[in-house]
Design a protein around this motif. Sequence first.
Motif, short mmCIF file in Angstrom:
data_model
loop_
_atom_site.label_atom_id
_atom_site.label_comp_id
_atom_site.label_asym_id
_atom_site.label_seq_id
_atom_site.Cartn_x
_atom_site.Cartn_y
_atom_site.Cartn_z
N VAL A 62 -9.45 3.40 8.68
CA VAL A 62 -9.36 1.96 8.42
C VAL A 62 -9.74 1.64 6.98
CG1 VAL A 62 -10.31 -0.31 9.02
CG2 VAL A 62 -9.73 1.32 10.83
N VAL A 63 -10.81 2.25 6.48
CA VAL A 63 -11.23 2.04 5.09
C VAL A 63 -10.14 2.54 4.13
CG1 VAL A 63 -12.92 2.69 3.34
CG2 VAL A 63 -13.68 2.12 5.66
N THR A 64 -9.54 3.68 4.46
CA THR A 64 -8.48 4.22 3.61
C THR A 64 -7.29 3.27 3.53
OG1 THR A 64 -9.13 6.48 4.23
CG2 THR A 64 -6.96 6.20 3.22
N MET A 65 -6.91 2.69 4.67
CA MET A 65 -5.80 1.74 4.67
C MET A 65 -6.15 0.48 3.89
SD MET A 65 -3.40 3.32 6.09
CE MET A 65 -2.32 1.91 5.85
N TYR A 66 -7.41 0.06 3.95
CA TYR A 66 -7.85 -1.11 3.19
C TYR A 66 -7.73 -0.85 1.69
CZ TYR A 66 -10.89 -4.83 1.45
OH TYR A 66 -11.40 -5.91 0.75
N ILE A 67 -8.14 0.35 1.27
CA ILE A 67 -8.05 0.70 -0.14
C ILE A 67 -6.60 0.92 -0.56
CG2 ILE A 67 -8.65 2.51 -1.82
CD1 ILE A 67 -11.31 2.80 -0.38
N ASN A 68 -5.79 1.43 0.34
CA ASN A 68 -4.39 1.71 0.03
C ASN A 68 -3.63 0.44 -0.37
OD1 ASN A 68 -1.94 3.56 0.23
ND2 ASN A 68 -1.37 1.98 1.72
N ASN A 69 -3.77 -0.62 0.43
CA ASN A 69 -3.20 -1.93 0.11
C ASN A 69 -1.73 -1.80 -0.33
OD1 ASN A 69 -2.85 -4.63 -0.32
ND2 ASN A 69 -4.40 -4.80 -1.94
N CYS A 70 -0.87 -1.46 0.64
CA CYS A 70 0.54 -1.18 0.34
C CYS A 70 1.22 -2.32 -0.43
CB CYS A 70 1.28 -0.91 1.64
SG CYS A 70 3.06 -0.60 1.44
N GLY A 87 -0.99 -7.13 6.60
CA GLY A 87 -1.55 -7.42 5.29
C GLY A 87 -1.81 -6.16 4.50
N ARG A 88 -3.00 -6.06 3.92
CA ARG A 88 -3.33 -4.90 3.12
C ARG A 88 -3.53 -3.64 3.96
NH1 ARG A 88 -7.96 -6.03 -0.60
NH2 ARG A 88 -7.81 -3.80 -1.01
N PHE A 89 -3.50 -3.78 5.29
CA PHE A 89 -3.60 -2.62 6.17
C PHE A 89 -2.22 -2.09 6.57
CE2 PHE A 89 -7.61 -4.85 6.83
CZ PHE A 89 -8.53 -3.82 6.69
N SER A 90 -1.16 -2.65 6.03
CA SER A 90 0.18 -2.18 6.36
C SER A 90 0.41 -0.77 5.83
CB SER A 90 1.22 -3.14 5.79
OG SER A 90 1.08 -3.26 4.39
N PHE A 91 1.40 -0.07 6.41
CA PHE A 91 1.63 1.33 6.11
C PHE A 91 2.65 1.49 4.99
CE2 PHE A 91 1.00 1.00 10.82
CZ PHE A 91 -0.33 1.38 10.81
N GLN A 92 2.58 2.64 4.35
CA GLN A 92 3.55 2.97 3.30
C GLN A 92 4.95 3.09 3.91
OE1 GLN A 92 1.21 2.24 0.61
NE2 GLN A 92 2.87 3.46 -0.27
N PRO A 93 5.99 2.92 3.10
CA PRO A 93 7.37 3.09 3.60
C PRO A 93 7.56 4.47 4.23
CG PRO A 93 7.37 2.10 1.43
CD PRO A 93 5.95 2.51 1.69
N LEU A 94 8.44 4.54 5.23
CA LEU A 94 8.65 5.80 5.95
C LEU A 94 9.17 6.90 5.04
CD1 LEU A 94 10.21 4.51 9.29
CD2 LEU A 94 7.85 5.22 8.85
N GLN A 95 9.91 6.52 3.99
CA GLN A 95 10.40 7.54 3.07
C GLN A 95 9.25 8.26 2.36
OE1 GLN A 95 11.30 4.40 3.27
NE2 GLN A 95 13.45 4.05 2.71
N GLU A 96 8.14 7.57 2.20
CA GLU A 96 6.99 8.16 1.52
C GLU A 96 6.03 8.80 2.50
OE1 GLU A 96 3.28 6.79 -1.38
OE2 GLU A 96 4.84 5.36 -0.80
N ASN A 97 5.79 8.16 3.64
CA ASN A 97 4.86 8.69 4.63
C ASN A 97 5.38 8.40 6.04
OD1 ASN A 97 2.72 9.43 6.27
ND2 ASN A 97 1.15 8.51 4.98
#
Length: 336
Positions: A62-70, A87-97
């Motif tokens: 959860v902390v990692t996703m908060y810092i990631n801030n897609c 929000g800032r917890f959203s995931f990177q695009p599927l092409q990347e991850n």
Amino acid sequence: MERRRDVESGVNGGNKNSRTENNNNNNTYSAPPASAYVYNPETHWTSWLVPLFVVANIAVFVVTMYINNCHKHNLGFQGDCIAGFLGRFSFQPLQENPLLGPSSSALTKMGGLKWDNVVNHHQGWRLVTCIWLHAGVIHLLANMLSLVFIGIRLEQQFGFLRIGIIYLVSGFGGSVLSCLFLGNHISVGASGALFGLLGAMLAELITNWTIYSNKVMALLTLLVIIVINLAIGILPHVDNFAHIGGFLVGLLLGFILLPRPQFGWLEQRHLPAGVRLKSKYKAYQYVLLIASLILLVAGLTVALVMLLRGENGNDHCHWCRYITCVPTSKWECSDT
């Protein structure tokens, strides 16, 4: 907390007559019948450390996703963020991850394992922090489900201290071997620690071979599980070196930390100290313990020295790259 076994009821209830007969002779000791001592290999401990590990892994993700801030860092180069409503917890695009998780830069910032950082920038702490990171929701769920099914039972049988040591040291050992062969790629995950628990289960079965009634079936079942998991490790984007390193460390630690006392010692443990004739462990258990301790210390020392000297394991083993990825017509391994 350890629960009392059925032994106590046998001692208190089954020897009233023998105690009455010995009232006139305080120097005579009548031992309880051997049948009163029942060795129960089932659960004796309340598991709390493994659930705590699960919570810690989820919290770090959860902390990692908060810092990631897609939304802030992606800038649309790889496509839109997945589950943008988070929000800032959203995931990177599927092409990347494709695992529904953060970017590689966020994982690196949080302590992901990279050879250059460990060797050239002296960030050895990454060998530990990478164990608590996961590349995505799918990665996290797979590892945490495995940890629950494997770890809780082991902790119930052997207690939090021994299982905690196996988990952490196996994860560290997996990280060391992974980093030796990793090159410039990033590695994260608790897989090395989980394979350490599998290795410890195999060692426990071998060192306590005589107490199992259906030992051959138990051994075959465990070996099938291990082989299947190692086979999955030859797929792209799966770090099989962490699996193998963690498994080997866990196997050796299992021989060191998980031997069970033999039945004869259990039957006479309530006798006066001078009356005990049998040792707590069998001779082969002592041999496995000593040999495993020597191999563990020597193996970790050699691997760490090689890593800190900046050596690349692939230079000493040109075919080892096929351990973690086997190229086929469906995929290549050059970017893995």
